[in-house]
Design a protein around this motif. Structure first.
Motif, PDB file in Angstrom:
ATOM      1  N   ALA A  60       2.124   1.550  -9.992  1.00  0.00           N
ATOM      2  CA  ALA A  60       1.236   1.592  -8.819  1.00  0.00           C
ATOM      3  C   ALA A  60       0.011   0.712  -9.048  1.00  0.00           C
ATOM      4  CB  ALA A  60       0.819   3.032  -8.527  1.00  0.00           C
ATOM      5  N   THR A  61      -0.532   0.758 -10.253  1.00  0.00           N
ATOM      6  CA  THR A  61      -1.700  -0.068 -10.586  1.00  0.00           C
ATOM      7  C   THR A  61      -1.343  -1.551 -10.533  1.00  0.00           C
ATOM      8  OG1 THR A  61      -2.640   1.673 -11.967  1.00  0.00           O
ATOM      9  CG2 THR A  61      -3.406  -0.579 -12.380  1.00  0.00           C
ATOM     10  N   ARG A  62      -0.174  -1.914 -11.042  1.00  0.00           N
ATOM     11  CA  ARG A  62       0.259  -3.323 -10.990  1.00  0.00           C
ATOM     12  C   ARG A  62       0.405  -3.790  -9.554  1.00  0.00           C
ATOM     13  NH1 ARG A  62       5.162  -3.431 -15.467  1.00  0.00           N
ATOM     14  NH2 ARG A  62       3.920  -2.879 -17.284  1.00  0.00           N
TER      15      ARG A  62
ATOM     16  N   GLU B 126       2.355   5.682 -12.447  1.00  0.00           N
ATOM     17  CA  GLU B 126       0.947   5.309 -12.321  1.00  0.00           C
ATOM     18  C   GLU B 126       0.716   3.865 -12.744  1.00  0.00           C
ATOM     19  OE1 GLU B 126      -0.679   8.441 -14.694  1.00  0.00           O
ATOM     20  OE2 GLU B 126      -0.940   9.789 -12.977  1.00  0.00           O
ATOM     21  N   GLN B 127       1.419   3.446 -13.783  1.00  0.00           N
ATOM     22  CA  GLN B 127       1.274   2.073 -14.269  1.00  0.00           C
ATOM     23  C   GLN B 127       1.782   1.062 -13.242  1.00  0.00           C
ATOM     24  OE1 GLN B 127       3.935   0.637 -17.522  1.00  0.00           O
ATOM     25  NE2 GLN B 127       2.024   0.323 -18.653  1.00  0.00           N
TER      26      GLN B 127
ATOM     27  N   ALA C 245       2.616   1.719  -3.529  1.00  0.00           N
ATOM     28  CA  ALA C 245       1.686   2.253  -4.528  1.00  0.00           C
ATOM     29  C   ALA C 245       1.379   3.727  -4.257  1.00  0.00           C
ATOM     30  CB  ALA C 245       0.399   1.437  -4.538  1.00  0.00           C
TER      31      ALA C 245
ATOM     32  N   ARG D 213       2.213   7.012  -6.668  1.00  0.00           N
ATOM     33  CA  ARG D 213       1.188   7.973  -7.109  1.00  0.00           C
ATOM     34  C   ARG D 213       1.544   9.390  -6.656  1.00  0.00           C
ATOM     35  NH1 ARG D 213      -2.363   3.372  -6.276  1.00  0.00           N
ATOM     36  NH2 ARG D 213      -3.059   2.738  -8.359  1.00  0.00           N
TER      37      ARG D 213
ATOM     38  N   SER E 298       0.830  -1.209   0.000  1.00  0.00           N
ATOM     39  CA  SER E 298       0.000   0.000   0.000  1.00  0.00           C
ATOM     40  C   SER E 298       0.863   1.256   0.000  1.00  0.00           C
ATOM     41  CB  SER E 298      -0.945   0.002   1.202  1.00  0.00           C
ATOM     42  OG  SER E 298      -0.203  -0.070   2.411  1.00  0.00           O
TER      43      SER E 298
ATOM     44  N   ASP F 197      -1.083  -2.589  -6.868  1.00  0.00           N
ATOM     45  CA  ASP F 197      -2.419  -2.706  -6.278  1.00  0.00           C
ATOM     46  C   ASP F 197      -3.162  -3.950  -6.748  1.00  0.00           C
ATOM     47  OD1 ASP F 197      -2.338  -0.488  -4.652  1.00  0.00           O
ATOM     48  OD2 ASP F 197      -3.252   0.859  -6.124  1.00  0.00           O
ATOM     49  N   SER F 198      -2.868  -4.379  -7.978  1.00  0.00           N
ATOM     50  CA  SER F 198      -3.578  -5.542  -8.533  1.00  0.00           C
ATOM     51  C   SER F 198      -3.059  -6.864  -7.979  1.00  0.00           C
ATOM     52  CB  SER F 198      -3.468  -5.548 -10.059  1.00  0.00           C
ATOM     53  OG  SER F 198      -2.148  -5.897 -10.465  1.00  0.00           O
TER      54      SER F 198
END
Length: 200
Positions: free
Chosen positions: A168-170, A165-166, A112, A116, A109, A172-173
């Motif tokens: 961070a999304t990975r 951003e990319q 990520a 961001r 957390s 989080d996923s």
């Protein structure tokens, strides 16, 4: 190279004027030329025979000012450095790269969120550069190629912003990024003072 180039451009020139010009360029932010080191650099370049002190004058109680110009040896050195940087590729040193190599040491957390946050900082920087490009200050007082430099910095920042951003999304996923030996549920030590049994 920056100091040699400025002396070459403005010669004969006082160290004070070199410092003022570099500050007007914000060179401390993008060329790693710190204002406090300029006088020392001028003296060192003189000792090495790259600059020549042509006069020293003192007005009233003010500190003495030395005027410099580039020597023939300094001209050769400037041309060598200039072309080396134009034709070569030097990756900028960024402490973030070192920190990112320890990505598993942060909770997901936080990693990520930090990415961001970095993207937001980059976005603000891009907006500032775009505002500068559109300002009267840029249009009326700076050479055209200075605007081109701002375009380069903006493009780099945009690319990194998208990457942050990319990633961070990975994260989080739930995409796994732990070393292979920790894939079976072991925890990467991320608290101060915590170490795995096999850590060295």
């Amino acid at each position: 190279m920056m100091i040699l180039g400025l002396v070459r451009w403005m010669q004969p020139v006082h160290g004070y004027d070199v410092r003022r010009e570099l500050l007007s360029w914000n060179a401390d932010k993008w060329a790693n030329v710190q204002p406090g080191s300029i006088y020392h650099a001028l003296r060192k370049l003189s000792e090495e025979g790259l600059l020549r002190a042509v006069a020293t004058e003192q007005v009233g109680a003010r500190p003495a000012r030395t005027t410099y110009e580039v020597t023939a040896v300094g001209e050769d050195e400037f041309q060598t450095l200039l072309r080396g940087f134009w034709w070569g590729l030097s990756e900028p040193l960024d402490p973030f790269s070192a920190a990112f190599s320890f990505l598993p040491a942060l909770p997901r957390s936080e990693a990520a969120a930090a990415l961001r946050n970095r993207a937001n900082l980059l976005r603000a920087s891009i907006e500032s550069m775009r505002a500068s490009l559109e300002s009267d200050w840029m249009r009326n007082t700076k050479p055209v190629h200075v605007g081109w430099m701002f375009e380069l910095w903006s493009a780099r920042a945009e690319a990194e912003m998208g990457w942050c951003e990319q990633i961070a999304t990975r994260i989080d996923s739930g995409v796994s990024y732990l070393p292979a030996e920790l894939e079976n549920g072991e925890v990467w030590p991320h608290q101060v003072g915590s170490r795995s049994p096999d850590a060295k």
